[in-house]
Design a protein around this motif. Structure first.
Motif, PDB file in Angstrom:
ATOM      1  N   GLY A 188      -4.862  10.063   0.266  1.00 45.29           N
ATOM      2  CA  GLY A 188      -3.410   9.860   0.126  1.00 45.29           C
ATOM      3  C   GLY A 188      -2.855   9.016   1.253  1.00 45.29           C
ATOM      4  N   ALA A 189      -3.642   8.812   2.332  1.00 45.38           N
ATOM      5  CA  ALA A 189      -3.140   8.023   3.459  1.00 45.38           C
ATOM      6  C   ALA A 189      -3.008   6.550   3.079  1.00 45.38           C
ATOM      7  N   TYR A 190      -3.927   6.080   2.215  1.00 46.86           N
ATOM      8  CA  TYR A 190      -3.900   4.675   1.780  1.00 46.86           C
ATOM      9  C   TYR A 190      -4.240   4.622   0.299  1.00 46.86           C
ATOM     10  N   TYR A 191      -3.333   4.080  -0.506  1.00 48.83           N
ATOM     11  CA  TYR A 191      -3.622   3.933  -1.936  1.00 48.83           C
ATOM     12  C   TYR A 191      -2.950   2.640  -2.396  1.00 48.83           C
ATOM     13  N   VAL A 192      -3.758   1.725  -2.910  1.00 44.10           N
ATOM     14  CA  VAL A 192      -3.194   0.478  -3.447  1.00 44.10           C
ATOM     15  C   VAL A 192      -2.816   0.783  -4.902  1.00 44.10           C
ATOM     16  N   THR A 193      -1.509   0.754  -5.200  1.00 45.61           N
ATOM     17  CA  THR A 193      -1.048   1.169  -6.531  1.00 45.61           C
ATOM     18  C   THR A 193      -0.286   0.022  -7.202  1.00 45.61           C
ATOM     19  N   TYR A 194      -0.641  -0.261  -8.411  1.00 44.59           N
ATOM     20  CA  TYR A 194       0.041  -1.272  -9.229  1.00 44.59           C
ATOM     21  C   TYR A 194       0.299  -2.547  -8.419  1.00 44.59           C
TER      22      TYR A 194
ATOM     23  N   ASN B 289       7.261  12.414   1.120  1.00 35.53           N
ATOM     24  CA  ASN B 289       6.461  11.811   2.200  1.00 35.53           C
ATOM     25  C   ASN B 289       5.974  10.409   1.876  1.00 35.53           C
ATOM     26  N   ARG B 290       6.178   9.982   0.622  1.00 40.57           N
ATOM     27  CA  ARG B 290       5.610   8.705   0.198  1.00 40.57           C
ATOM     28  C   ARG B 290       6.433   7.530   0.720  1.00 40.57           C
ATOM     29  N   TYR B 291       5.743   6.506   1.197  1.00 39.70           N
ATOM     30  CA  TYR B 291       6.422   5.256   1.517  1.00 39.70           C
ATOM     31  C   TYR B 291       5.445   4.114   1.275  1.00 39.70           C
ATOM     32  N   TYR B 292       5.959   2.880   1.331  1.00 41.25           N
ATOM     33  CA  TYR B 292       5.120   1.724   1.020  1.00 41.25           C
ATOM     34  C   TYR B 292       5.152   0.761   2.195  1.00 41.25           C
ATOM     35  N   GLU B 293       4.000   0.136   2.462  1.00 40.28           N
ATOM     36  CA  GLU B 293       4.003  -0.903   3.494  1.00 40.28           C
ATOM     37  C   GLU B 293       3.044  -2.013   3.077  1.00 40.28           C
ATOM     38  N   GLU B 294       3.301  -3.190   3.617  1.00 37.12           N
ATOM     39  CA  GLU B 294       2.439  -4.317   3.294  1.00 37.12           C
ATOM     40  C   GLU B 294       1.311  -4.388   4.312  1.00 37.12           C
TER      41      GLU B 294
ATOM     42  N   VAL C 277       0.849  -1.200   0.000  1.00 33.08           N
ATOM     43  CA  VAL C 277       0.000   0.000   0.000  1.00 33.08           C
ATOM     44  C   VAL C 277       0.879   1.242   0.000  1.00 33.08           C
ATOM     45  N   GLU C 278       0.512   2.205  -0.870  1.00 25.71           N
ATOM     46  CA  GLU C 278       1.227   3.490  -0.882  1.00 25.71           C
ATOM     47  C   GLU C 278       0.681   4.335   0.261  1.00 25.71           C
ATOM     48  N   ARG C 279       1.571   4.862   1.088  1.00 26.76           N
ATOM     49  CA  ARG C 279       1.168   5.664   2.250  1.00 26.76           C
ATOM     50  C   ARG C 279       1.850   7.020   2.188  1.00 26.76           C
TER      51      ARG C 279
END
Ligand SMILES: O=C(O)CCC(=O)C(=O)O
Length: 295
Positions: free
Chosen positions: A103-109, A80-85, A62-64
């Motif tokens: 923008g707090a949670y975005y499932v990208t690609y 500010n962007r980071y990724y977490e599972e 998830v893009e956070r």
């Protein structure tokens, strides 16, 4: 906002693949195709609710954002962007709760297809049907096509303006998104290459609230716009800038593929990337950005 009035991206209904390739892919023009993916089971069956119930236990990246107040300024956004599972079900529940800023949670690609291969039966591969000439051997078609990407995000989510190295088909499955595109010929007006950006494929301009003092040339950029509805397929040629605003909780699929033109785009990006590295080594990052040739 742009000084220039936006041009509506063309819409064509149920063209033949040969017509699409001749008039849009080869001419490097974006277009919305209607009537070509609207019959997909994905369009009639998929929703955030059904994914929460059926695939809630699957883990996705998830893009956070670390920002407490979301910023659409591209440099801030990237910093500010980071990724977490996370579990898909928890992620969707958070998106739907209305308690988190866009923008707090975005499932990208995301790749949920390895874990849920049954989903692959709900859609086709537009690059293989529309983009790649049918006489190419099947093995080559497969090599030219990247895996499909699954996108899921709430209203208000913004993808800052950037371009991709590959050709791109983006299929809207549910919800709507507003797309704003600029031709690669406008790269200078989008301040490309911006050597202070963490990645050179992003423009530093916040196209929805541009700072005219920092980016006066942006007024010259010609926007192309559309609101993509469920069942519509947008073609974004490699190198075309795009900015995306999600208007409603949305699911979309994207499909990247390689052509000769897209290899040219990649070569230009790599050239600028190499110059950026060199300027960094020389301690001159940004100093000569204004005099850089446009890729
Ligand atoms: O839908 C989005 O937010 C961005 C999509 C995108 O950048 C892409 O398909 O390349």
């Amino acid at each position: 906002m742009n000084a220039k009035h936006p041009i509506a991206i063309e819409r064509i209904s149920s063209p033949t693949p040969a017509f699409f390739r001749e008039h849009y892919l080869e001419k490097r023009r974006p277009v919305v195709l209607t009537g070509v993916v609207s019959h997909w089971p994905a369009v009639t069956r998929w929703s955030a609710d059904s994914f929460k119930q059926r695939f809630g236990d699957h883990r996705v990246v998830v893009e956070r954002s670390r920002a407490s107040v979301p910023s659409n300024d591209p440099l801030e956004f990237l910093r500010n962007r980071y990724y977490e599972e996370a579990r898909l079900g928890d992620t969707i529940a958070r998106m739907m709760s209305g308690e988190h800023p866009p923008g707090a949670y975005y499932v990208t690609y995301a790749n949920i297809f390895d874990a849920a291969p049954e989903l692959l039966g709900d859609f086709e591969s537009p690059p293989q049907t529309w983009g790649i000439p049918p006489h190419y051997p099947r093995a080559l078609q497969d090599r030219l096509t990247l895996r499909p990407g699954f996108w899921l995000g709430p209203a208000g989510t913004v993808s800052a303006v950037h371009f991709d190295r590959q050709e791109n088909f983006n299929a809207q499955i549910s919800g709507r998104k507003k797309w704003t595109l600029y031709s690669p010929q406008d790269s200078r007006h989008l301040y490309y290459p911006a050597l202070d950006m963490p990645t050179v494929i992003f423009s530093p301009v916040d196209i929805e609230a541009p700072d005219a003092r920092r980016f006066p040339r942006f007024a010259e950029a010609q926007p192309y716009e559309t609101i993509l509805e469920p069942g519509e397929l947008l073609f974004i040629p490699a190198g075309w800038w795009h900015h995306v605003r999600t208007l409603e909780l949305s699911i979309s699929l994207n499909f990247w593929w390689w052509t000769l033109a897209s290899v040219g785009t990649t070569a230009r990006v790599n050239y600028h990337f190499a110059r950026k590295q060199l300027l960094r080594i020389l301690g001159r990052q940004g100093a000569t950005a204004a005099s850089m040739p446009v890729g």
